[in-house]
Design a protein around this motif. Structure first.
Motif, PDB file in Angstrom:
ATOM      1  N   MET B 467       0.833  -1.214   0.000  1.00 32.67           N
ATOM      2  CA  MET B 467       0.000   0.000   0.000  1.00 32.67           C
ATOM      3  C   MET B 467       0.861   1.257   0.000  1.00 32.67           C
ATOM      4  O   MET B 467       0.605   2.207  -0.734  1.00 32.67           O
ATOM      5  N   HIS B 468       1.901   1.239   0.797  1.00 32.60           N
ATOM      6  CA  HIS B 468       2.783   2.395   0.901  1.00 32.60           C
ATOM      7  C   HIS B 468       3.462   2.675  -0.441  1.00 32.60           C
ATOM      8  O   HIS B 468       3.515   3.817  -0.911  1.00 32.60           O
ATOM      9  N   LEU B 469       3.947   1.632  -1.066  1.00 27.97           N
ATOM     10  CA  LEU B 469       4.593   1.799  -2.374  1.00 27.97           C
ATOM     11  C   LEU B 469       3.568   2.268  -3.412  1.00 27.97           C
ATOM     12  O   LEU B 469       3.875   3.083  -4.286  1.00 27.97           O
ATOM     13  N   THR B 470       2.354   1.741  -3.308  1.00 31.41           N
ATOM     14  CA  THR B 470       1.303   2.166  -4.231  1.00 31.41           C
ATOM     15  C   THR B 470       1.037   3.660  -4.082  1.00 31.41           C
ATOM     16  O   THR B 470       0.943   4.394  -5.068  1.00 31.41           O
ATOM     17  N   TRP B 471       0.933   4.087  -2.836  1.00 35.52           N
ATOM     18  CA  TRP B 471       0.671   5.507  -2.590  1.00 35.52           C
ATOM     19  C   TRP B 471       1.773   6.365  -3.215  1.00 35.52           C
ATOM     20  O   TRP B 471       1.500   7.353  -3.892  1.00 35.52           O
ATOM     21  N   ALA B 472       3.015   5.987  -2.957  1.00 41.50           N
ATOM     22  CA  ALA B 472       4.126   6.773  -3.492  1.00 41.50           C
ATOM     23  C   ALA B 472       4.086   6.784  -5.022  1.00 41.50           C
ATOM     24  O   ALA B 472       4.286   7.818  -5.661  1.00 41.50           O
ATOM     25  N   TYR B 473       3.782   5.635  -5.597  1.00 40.83           N
ATOM     26  CA  TYR B 473       3.778   5.521  -7.053  1.00 40.83           C
ATOM     27  C   TYR B 473       2.676   6.386  -7.667  1.00 40.83           C
ATOM     28  O   TYR B 473       2.917   7.179  -8.579  1.00 40.83           O
ATOM     29  N   VAL B 474       1.472   6.229  -7.144  1.00 43.34           N
ATOM     30  CA  VAL B 474       0.326   6.958  -7.704  1.00 43.34           C
ATOM     31  C   VAL B 474       0.540   8.459  -7.555  1.00 43.34           C
ATOM     32  O   VAL B 474       0.312   9.245  -8.483  1.00 43.34           O
ATOM     33  N   THR B 475       1.007   8.879  -6.400  1.00 40.82           N
ATOM     34  CA  THR B 475       1.222  10.303  -6.154  1.00 40.82           C
ATOM     35  C   THR B 475       2.330  10.857  -7.044  1.00 40.82           C
ATOM     36  O   THR B 475       2.195  11.930  -7.630  1.00 40.82           O
ATOM     37  N   LEU B 476       3.404  10.095  -7.139  1.00 42.82           N
ATOM     38  CA  LEU B 476       4.525  10.597  -7.932  1.00 42.82           C
ATOM     39  C   LEU B 476       4.161  10.691  -9.413  1.00 42.82           C
ATOM     40  O   LEU B 476       4.537  11.634 -10.101  1.00 42.82           O
ATOM     41  N   ARG B 477       3.411   9.729  -9.896  1.00 40.92           N
ATOM     42  CA  ARG B 477       2.988   9.812 -11.299  1.00 40.92           C
ATOM     43  C   ARG B 477       2.152  11.051 -11.533  1.00 40.92           C
ATOM     44  O   ARG B 477       2.305  11.735 -12.544  1.00 40.92           O
ATOM     45  N   GLY B 478       1.297  11.371 -10.587  1.00 42.98           N
ATOM     46  CA  GLY B 478       0.533  12.618 -10.691  1.00 42.98           C
ATOM     47  C   GLY B 478       1.465  13.816 -10.688  1.00 42.98           C
ATOM     48  O   GLY B 478       1.300  14.761 -11.465  1.00 42.98           O
ATOM     49  N   GLY B 479       2.488  13.741  -9.816  1.00 45.24           N
ATOM     50  CA  GLY B 479       3.433  14.849  -9.703  1.00 45.24           C
ATOM     51  C   GLY B 479       4.246  15.055 -10.970  1.00 45.24           C
ATOM     52  O   GLY B 479       4.640  16.178 -11.312  1.00 45.24           O
ATOM     53  N   ILE B 480       4.497  13.973 -11.672  1.00 40.98           N
ATOM     54  CA  ILE B 480       5.247  14.067 -12.919  1.00 40.98           C
ATOM     55  C   ILE B 480       4.332  14.576 -14.038  1.00 40.98           C
ATOM     56  O   ILE B 480       4.791  15.016 -15.077  1.00 40.98           O
ATOM     57  N   GLY B 481       3.047  14.534 -13.791  1.00 43.10           N
ATOM     58  CA  GLY B 481       2.105  15.012 -14.798  1.00 43.10           C
ATOM     59  C   GLY B 481       1.562  13.897 -15.671  1.00 43.10           C
ATOM     60  O   GLY B 481       1.038  14.147 -16.759  1.00 43.10           O
ATOM     61  N   GLU B 482       1.755  12.666 -15.229  1.00 37.83           N
ATOM     62  CA  GLU B 482       1.230  11.534 -15.993  1.00 37.83           C
ATOM     63  C   GLU B 482       0.379  10.667 -15.074  1.00 37.83           C
ATOM     64  O   GLU B 482       0.717   9.519 -14.788  1.00 37.83           O
ATOM     65  N   PRO B 483      -0.721  11.237 -14.588  1.00 36.77           N
ATOM     66  CA  PRO B 483      -1.489  10.515 -13.564  1.00 36.77           C
ATOM     67  C   PRO B 483      -1.990   9.165 -14.057  1.00 36.77           C
ATOM     68  O   PRO B 483      -2.209   8.973 -15.250  1.00 36.77           O
ATOM     69  N   VAL B 484      -2.135   8.251 -13.116  1.00 46.61           N
ATOM     70  CA  VAL B 484      -2.694   6.939 -13.436  1.00 46.61           C
ATOM     71  C   VAL B 484      -4.139   7.148 -13.902  1.00 46.61           C
ATOM     72  O   VAL B 484      -4.904   7.825 -13.217  1.00 46.61           O
ATOM     73  N   PRO B 485      -4.510   6.586 -15.045  1.00 47.23           N
ATOM     74  CA  PRO B 485      -5.893   6.754 -15.509  1.00 47.23           C
ATOM     75  C   PRO B 485      -6.881   6.235 -14.466  1.00 47.23           C
ATOM     76  O   PRO B 485      -6.628   5.215 -13.812  1.00 47.23           O
ATOM     77  N   ASP B 486      -7.989   6.948 -14.334  1.00 44.43           N
ATOM     78  CA  ASP B 486      -8.975   6.610 -13.297  1.00 44.43           C
ATOM     79  C   ASP B 486      -9.413   5.155 -13.332  1.00 44.43           C
ATOM     80  O   ASP B 486      -9.561   4.511 -12.291  1.00 44.43           O
ATOM     81  N   ILE B 487      -9.596   4.637 -14.535  1.00 47.33           N
ATOM     82  CA  ILE B 487     -10.127   3.275 -14.653  1.00 47.33           C
ATOM     83  C   ILE B 487      -9.136   2.253 -14.084  1.00 47.33           C
ATOM     84  O   ILE B 487      -9.513   1.301 -13.406  1.00 47.33           O
TER      85      ILE B 487
END
Lengths: 501, 545
Positions: B467-487
């Protein structure tokens, strides 16, 4: 006194007097000698021999499963059958050490292949998975064979079928290396040596985590296990047997568990680095092995263990010590009090100081060894007393009232005066269920008091471990302690009324 | 809401103390050492020196969005809305559970805990060090005083001393000099520089991981009485999932932080005289030089590790020195190592164990993300040397924790302390030269490394690490400007909680949903966690890049 449907309890005969307080017609036993020690403790002395010495066709190898004279045949597994044909699981004890599960356990316990000893050569495993085969490959391969339970036969093989043998007391037979299994105390002590453990045999939490099943010994449950093909019939049939076995089983199992704890603590107190401490398996399994996913918010769930506000005396978050063996085993004197009306001068075994120490996160090993040692002595005195009663074969006839009272103590003990669950730990509740079931079965599978079976079934259902497809849960995932309040209350009600006690 | 706000008036001048946090370099696990570091400008000298703040703050920071500059003197005169948001107090009060931190203690769960713990959770220092404001941070627990009225208020985090509160809006020559004041000087006035990721991470971790030196310690006893499990602390995700009363300086809406905005305020020469002004003054690098959330992820990971190591070191030292005869607190270990349903066949036995089977390890999440950050830092020159020391130090901690059930206290105290010192060093070096560490391509490398860890058998076995790694990954992708698609996020969300909290943060009455509202479903998801399902769904995110 009518004896129809009664439960018969083994008690000492020497010095029995007719007449007890309140019931002049009843036999009362003598007070126990609290300095006694039962025979049957530890492994019997002597040289073990292979079962071939027992399995002659004219002796115990008659070839007719289930018949007298075919004990060895009944015990033995048909090695050619696959999957395994019905047999006594003890016959497989050694062979399982070669299976995948055992191999995996060995790997987990010793990741370094070079330092790994296979289970079938590991002294820790062999201590229970074979008996007496240290030097003899044939004996070893038998696993838990005849001698494992009946004792090494070197000193009695050639005499045990002669008339003189029958003249010996159980105590004298034990002195020759024979385990007098007809005495329930001696028998269960022998079972508990492996099925609970002791100073020289144990299953600790490391081993359980590696895959060894948890040991949760309860004698009547094991005795009546459906896949246990027994090679004998009880001389004292129902209705008395099961309750006697249950009471003695509780006390003996507790004795074994406390002695194991004593041995562990003593080793740690002497700085033995190979003994883990605190030993996690001394605590309640499901106190830890429960999901924390249960919604902690009391406004939405009022029936979780937390919402119950169980009035147990532990600090919040403390792990109960050994609830499986100590929940009811520690009250053996209370059952005795029902079965033997005159209990004056008999001190109950008080486990409170030991329990308090063990419910600390870091129990003091020297203190634990001391307290456990004392508890073992007290329990031994009780066992010696029961053992004598068993040997004398003179039983108190248990009246329906006493059967009812036993139910009241077991079911009522689950609840506080104001109707709350006194202890919600699964082990404790499950042990009460088994005790109530023992009284039920001892009554010939009929209600000792009207309305007994219904709540019993309800308890059983609530305690069951769920299945999930091919997977099996090995913990009570869906257990809701609050659901046990109603059946316990019902049982308490039906066992309290009409007695006036 | 009016009545609620009204009753806050008057608290502004209540004397409070400061949460003594981020004493960088202090490895001491011991109890609060008396008066604290000499002249720490964040520690109030006396009660007269402090104010809890909200009632005062709301005079200016309680605007409604969108800000209408015409109606707001600060916006009109000083373009304050280009520097801060001006509606901070409203967001905090109406959406942020920090504002209800003390109030929740008297709700049913709090009542239950009071009953089971046998002490009043609304007044016990054990609870109030996090659920209220400790006005006597250097005092021992029994002598502490707290301000409980508003939970964790503005100044609980930003700094309790009055001087900065009076100074930060002072006008001079029609501008506000505070805005271009160096952080050190602001700190001398008592402002905690929360723009600095290391300062912020240390502050948050003080409660969200814990701090024995400040008596902020969550115990197994509290958990068993009902305290919701503290979720693994991931700074960037917590920032993203907190109702934001701040704007990131890289956000173009905050025009002040652009060269033009700065020039308009401080004159055209200011940037020339301060070529690294974004870092020097505001501890960020422009978006084309560094991904802001990448630094937050990395800093948060190491700061959380440090906080946990200090907690463990304090506990272990107490046990080793016989000050705590009751032994290590279970809460310092991995909750899920014990708290799982037993199954046959067993995932855990199939996977194998870190040490002897049956010995509870430390929390897996604490080392998972730092391991990735360190692996990545091996390619960052200022950190490369320090990065190589992580492995052996963590191994020593791990060994000490597993050598016997619940650890070998003296060894654990020593190893955890050394690990915490290493964290100090790493954090210091990551800010030392004021240069960007995480430009976009490096941030992408970090993201990829987190993705690899999140799908490796080493970590997927543990639900909290996953979960912790997921949080970091999802947040960082958003921060890079390539957010994980909602679906895809929804798909993954069926196997593991993908955020700390979800919007909406408040109900229709403008009351923040208590943090606990989302905890039940989250815990339920963790209970059903299946590493295979998680890994499959997570791989789908990686494939999508």
């Amino acid at each position: 006194m009518r004896i129809v449907g009664c439960l018969i309890l083994g008690v000492a005969v020497a010095g029995w007097a007719v007449g007890g307080p309140g019931d002049p017609g009843r036999l009362t036993p003598p007070r126990p000698d609290l300095s006694g020690t039962p025979y049957g403790l530890g492994k019997p002395a002597g040289v073990y021999a292979a079962a071939t010495s027992c399995s002659a066709a004219a002796c115990h190898g008659g070839g007719q499963v289930g018949r007298v004279g075919s004990e060895h045949t009944t015990w033995a597994a048909d090695l050619s059958a696959g999957p395994a044909a019905p047999h006594d699981p003890h016959a497989r004890a050694y062979r399982v050490l070669f299976n995948d599960a055992s191999r995996r356990m060995t790997e987990l316990l010793e990741p370094n292949a070079a330092g790994r000893v296979p289970a079938h050569r590991n002294a820790l495993c062999l201590a229970c998975h074979m008996v007496g085969g240290e030097k003899d490959e044939t004996v070893r391969a038998e696993g838990v064979g005849c001698a494992a339970c009946h004792g090494p036969s070197a000193n009695w093989l050639t005499t045990h079928y002669l008339p003189e043998w029958k003249g010996l007391s159980h105590h004298e037979k034990w002195g020759r290396g024979f385990v007098p299994t007809k005495n329930l105390v001696a028998r269960v002590l022998n079972c508990a040596g492996c099925h609970v453990g002791g100073a020289d045999r144990e299953v600790n939490h490391d081993l359980i985590a590696a895959g060894h099943p948890r040991l949760a010994f309860e004698y009547t449950r094991f005795h009546y296990q459906q896949d246990y093909r027994k090679h004998w019939e009880e001389r004292t049939p129902q209705p008395d047997f099961e309750v006697r076995a249950w009471v003695i089983g509780q006390a003996v199992s507790l004795r074994a568990a406390v002695d194991l704890l004593r041995a562990r603590a003593a080793r740690v107190a002497k700085n033995d680095p190979s003994t883990p401490w605190p030993e996690v398996s001394e605590g309640s399994c499901y106190s830890c092995h429960q999901s924390i996913a249960r919604d902690p918010f009391p406004e939405s769930r009022k029936d979780t263990p937390r919402g119950l506000a169980s009035p147990h005396s532990r600090a919040s978050g403390a792990v109960p010590w050994q609830p499986w063996y100590s929940s009811l085993g520690g009250s053996a004197s209370e059952y005795h009090g029902i079965l033997v009306p005159d209990r004056s001068g008999v001190a109950p075994v008080d486990l409170t100081p030991l329990r308090k120490e063990m419910e600390k996160r870091n129990p003091n090993p020297a203190e634990v060894a001391r307290l456990a040692g004392r508890a073992v002595e007290e329990l031994d005195a009780w066992l010696a007393f029961w053992q004598t009663a068993e040997d004398t074969q003179t039983f108190v006839r248990l009246s329906p009232d006493q059967s009812r009272d036993l139910g009241r103590v077991i079911a009522g003990g689950a609840l506080t005066a104001d109707g709350k669950l006194a202890e919600y730990d699964w082990d404790s509740v499950a042990q009460r269920y088994l005790g109530l079931a023992a009284v039920y079965h001892a009554n010939g599978g009929a209600d000792p008091v009207a309305g007994w079976r219904g709540p019993l079934d309800q308890l059983r259902k609530g305690l069951a471990f769920p299945r999930s497809g091919a997977d099996r849960f090995d913990s009570p995932r869906d257990y809701r302690p609050a659901d046990t309040v109603a059946p316990f209350t019902r049982l308490r009600t039906i066992t309290t009324s009409r007695t006036g006690r | 809401m009016t009545s609620r706000l009204d009753r806050r008036v008057g608290f502004a001048t209540v004397a409070v103390g400061l949460l003594a946090v981020f004493v960088a370099g202090s490895p001491s696990p011991a109890h609060n050492p008396g008066p604290g570091p000499a002249k720490d400008p964040l520690i109030p000298a006396s009660p007269d020196d402090v104010s809890t703040g909200f009632a005062g703050c709301r005079a200016c920071h309680n605007e409604k969005y969108p800000i209408e500059p015409k109606g707001n003197p600060f916006a009109t005169k000083y373009k304050s809305h280009q520097f801060v948001l001006l509606g901070e107090g409203r967001t905090w009060n109406e959406q942020d559970p920090h504002s209800r931190a003390h109030e929740v203690l008297s709700k049913p769960l709090g009542q239950q805990m009071t009953r089971l713990l046998k002490y009043d959770v609304t007044t016990s220092p054990r609870c109030l060090t996090c659920h209220a404001i400790d006005v006597t941070p250097t005092a021992p627990p029994e002598k502490k005083q707290f301000v409980t009225a508003d939970g964790v208020t503005c100044n609980a985090c930003h700094g309790l001393r009055k001087p900065w509160q009076q100074e930060h809006y002072a006008e001079k020559n029609k501008t506000i000099p505070w805005r271009t004041m160096p952080p050190g000087k602001k700190e001398a006035y008592g402002l905690r520089n929360l723009r600095d990721p290391a300062v912020k991470a240390a502050l948050c971790a003080g409660c969200h991981v814990g701090s024995a030196a400040e008596d902020k310690v969550i115990t197994h006893e509290m958990y068993a009485a009902g305290h919701p499990p503290l979720p693994p602390f991931e700074l960037a995700t917590f920032m993203e999932c907190q109702p934001k009363h701040w704007g990131y300086p890289v956000n173009p809406d905050l025009k002040f932080f652009t060269p033009e905005g700065l020039a308009a305020h401080a004159g055209a020469d200011f940037a020339t005289a301060h070529p690294n002004w974004t870092w020097e003054l505001y501890r960020f690098h422009p978006a084309d030089q560094e991904v802001l959330l990448a630094r937050s992820v990395a800093t948060g990971a190491i700061a959380s590790l440090r906080a946990e190591m200090r907690m463990i070191a304090a506990d272990a030292a107490g046990v080793a020195n016989d000050l705590r005869p009751d032994g290590m607190d279970y809460a310092r270990f991995d909750c899920y190592a014990c708290h799982h349903d037993l199954k046959v066949p067993s995932d855990r036995q199939a996977r194998g164990y870190e040490g002897k089977p049956g010995r509870p390890p430390l929390k897996a999440w604490v080392a998972a993300l730092p391991g990735v950050v360190v692996e990545h830092a091996a390619g960052l020159p200022p950190l490369a040397d320090t990065a190589t020391e992580f492995g052996p130090k963590w191994e020593a901690v791990r060994k000490a924790a597993l050598s016997r059930p619940f650890g070998d206290p003296p060894e654990l105290a020593r190893a955890a302390d050394e690990m915490a010192v290493w964290c100090d060093e790493f954090l210091k070096k990551s800010e030392a030269d004021g240069k960007p560490l995480y430009p976009k391509e490096k941030a992408r490398d970090l993201l990829a490394a987190i993705g690899r860890a999140a799908t490796s058998a080493k970590w997927t076995a543990d639900p909290e690490a996953a979960m912790h790694l997921t949080w970091a990954y999802v947040t960082l992708r958003g921060g890079i400007g390539e957010p994980v698609p909602d679906i895809k996020l929804k798909d993954l969300g069926a196997t593991i909680p993908v955020r700390v909290r979800f919007e909406p943060y408040a109900n229709e009455n403008g009351e923040p949903y208590p943090a606990g509202v989302q905890i039940g479903p989250r815990l339920d998801l963790l209970r059903k966690y299946q590493s295979m399902d998680f890994t499959t769904k997570f791989r789908a995110l990686l494939g999508g890049k």
